[in-house]
Enzyme design. Structure first.
Site, PDB file in Angstrom:
ATOM      1  N   SER A 237       0.792  -1.236   0.000  1.00  0.00           N
ATOM      2  CA  SER A 237       0.000   0.000   0.000  1.00  0.00           C
ATOM      3  C   SER A 237       0.819   1.279   0.000  1.00  0.00           C
ATOM      4  O   SER A 237       0.251   2.376  -0.036  1.00  0.00           O
ATOM      5  CB  SER A 237      -0.960   0.013   1.198  1.00  0.00           C
ATOM      6  OG  SER A 237      -2.002  -0.905   0.996  1.00  0.00           O
TER       7      SER A 237
ATOM      8  N   LYS B 171      -0.174   3.651  -2.657  1.00  0.00           N
ATOM      9  CA  LYS B 171      -1.247   4.641  -2.535  1.00  0.00           C
ATOM     10  C   LYS B 171      -0.715   6.066  -2.425  1.00  0.00           C
ATOM     11  O   LYS B 171      -1.443   7.018  -2.705  1.00  0.00           O
ATOM     12  CB  LYS B 171      -2.137   4.302  -1.342  1.00  0.00           C
ATOM     13  CG  LYS B 171      -2.933   3.000  -1.492  1.00  0.00           C
ATOM     14  CD  LYS B 171      -3.857   2.803  -0.309  1.00  0.00           C
ATOM     15  CE  LYS B 171      -4.708   1.552  -0.451  1.00  0.00           C
ATOM     16  NZ  LYS B 171      -3.967   0.321  -0.152  1.00  0.00           N
TER      17      LYS B 171
ATOM     18  N   SER C  37      -5.399   3.428   4.608  1.00  0.00           N
ATOM     19  CA  SER C  37      -5.013   2.449   3.577  1.00  0.00           C
ATOM     20  C   SER C  37      -6.233   1.740   2.992  1.00  0.00           C
ATOM     21  O   SER C  37      -6.217   0.531   2.757  1.00  0.00           O
ATOM     22  CB  SER C  37      -4.024   1.428   4.145  1.00  0.00           C
ATOM     23  OG  SER C  37      -3.169   0.951   3.140  1.00  0.00           O
TER      24      SER C  37
ATOM     25  N   LYS D 106       3.004   6.642   5.267  1.00  0.00           N
ATOM     26  CA  LYS D 106       2.194   5.600   4.603  1.00  0.00           C
ATOM     27  C   LYS D 106       2.738   4.240   5.015  1.00  0.00           C
ATOM     28  O   LYS D 106       3.950   4.017   5.008  1.00  0.00           O
ATOM     29  CB  LYS D 106       2.239   5.734   3.079  1.00  0.00           C
ATOM     30  CG  LYS D 106       1.290   4.773   2.372  1.00  0.00           C
ATOM     31  CD  LYS D 106      -0.168   5.161   2.573  1.00  0.00           C
ATOM     32  CE  LYS D 106      -1.136   4.026   2.310  1.00  0.00           C
ATOM     33  NZ  LYS D 106      -1.215   3.045   3.418  1.00  0.00           N
TER      34      LYS D 106
END
Length: 299
Positions: free
Chosen positions: A60, A63, A117, A224
């Site tokens: 992720s 993203k 997420s 993140k």
């Protein structure tokens, strides 16, 4: 005047790293992650590096590129878009509290993709991109190329595919580029967020997947997390360590919190010079991964 000049010169000689920053410790801090890179973003000095050029699945962390590409397109952030995952095979079976067909603001979709997420949020952003899903993936790879991310490739916006790959060095470039998008930092580092969707109307609360945003002593400007079986646990941050503004990346760590532990280990090491232990099972995992990588390279 001469005395003042000599005083300043002495300060520069005694404190070559600048006020608030310390020279690197002589010892080496082991980490749980297979790959890692820590860079002082003001001086571009590498403070720590381990297999930083190795392309790996990034889960992720993808993203972050997804959000950056959406902002580049300058689409209306308050526009309500319908949750749609039809462009990504298998996404309909991915666990999510966002109902297919419900609408939320584009800004909220970006926020949920970053801080929580949320896979359906990321897929929805790509679906509503000008030119649709194919144009979005093309834009992700074009942006990576423009940023000099030579070891990166994207096939979808969520990171669920192990074909989304990058290196720690490339991800530092992405983190540095993200500083030009203040909204990314604000949304990604929020502790929590409440979102109201329509068609039907319902509200949901979401929480940050990085527990460090709740920890005293951490100044996180952007973050993140990522996890899949193929990628292991991953974490990227813009934060502060030992008086330095740093870009931090760890990829493929074993254990639910070892990527968080690696952040703490590096922070303590820079501040005190003391080496912290890594859980034995995490080190075994790392050794096994390296052995597999060597076998693959040999063939």
């Amino acid at each position: 005047m001469r005395a003042k000049f000599l005083c300043c010169l002495c300060c520069l000689l005694v404190f070559p790293f600048g006020l608030g920053a310390k020279p690197l410790p002589d010892s080496h801090q082991p980490l749980a992650a297979v790959s890692a890179l820590l860079v002082d973003i003001n001086s571009n000095e590498e403070l720590y590096a381990e297999q930083a050029d190795m392309p790996l699945p990034i889960a992720s962390i993808s993203k972050l590129m997804t959000a950056l590409v959406v902002l580049d397109a300058q689409q209306p952030l308050r526009e309500r878009i319908a949750v749609n995952v039809s462009d990504i095979p298998g996404m309909a079976n991915v666990v999510s509290r966002l109902r297919i067909g419900s609408t939320l603001q584009r800004k909220e979709a970006i926020a949920l993709a970053l801080m929580a997420s949320e896979n359906r949020a990321a897929a929805t952003l790509a679906h509503h991109y000008p030119g649709g899903f194919p144009a979005f993936i093309k834009a992700m790879n074009a942006k990576a190329k423009a940023l000099g991310m030579q070891q990166s490739h994207f096939v979808e916006p969520t990171g669920l595919s192990s074909a989304n790959v990058s290196s720690a060095r490339d991800l530092v470039k992405l983190l540095v580029a993200s500083r030009s998008y203040p909204l990314l930092g604000k949304l990604s580092s929020a502790k929590n967020r409440s979102v109201t969707l329509r068609k039907p109307r319902y509200s949901l609360a979401f929480y940050n997947t990085n527990p460090l945003v709740n920890k005293p002593g951490w100044k996180i400007q952007l973050t993140k997390t990522g996890y899949t079986d193929a990628a292991g646990h991953c974490l990227v941050m813009l934060t502060e360590m030992a008086g330095r503004q740093v870009a931090f990346v760890v990829l493929d760590a074993f254990g639910k919190y070892t990527h968080i532990g690696d952040a703490g280990r590096l922070k303590r090491w820079l501040h005190t010079g003391k080496v912290s232990k890594v859980p034995p099972q995490a080190l075994r995992y790392k050794q096994e991964k390296r052995a597999l990588q060597q076998q693959a390279a040999a063939h």
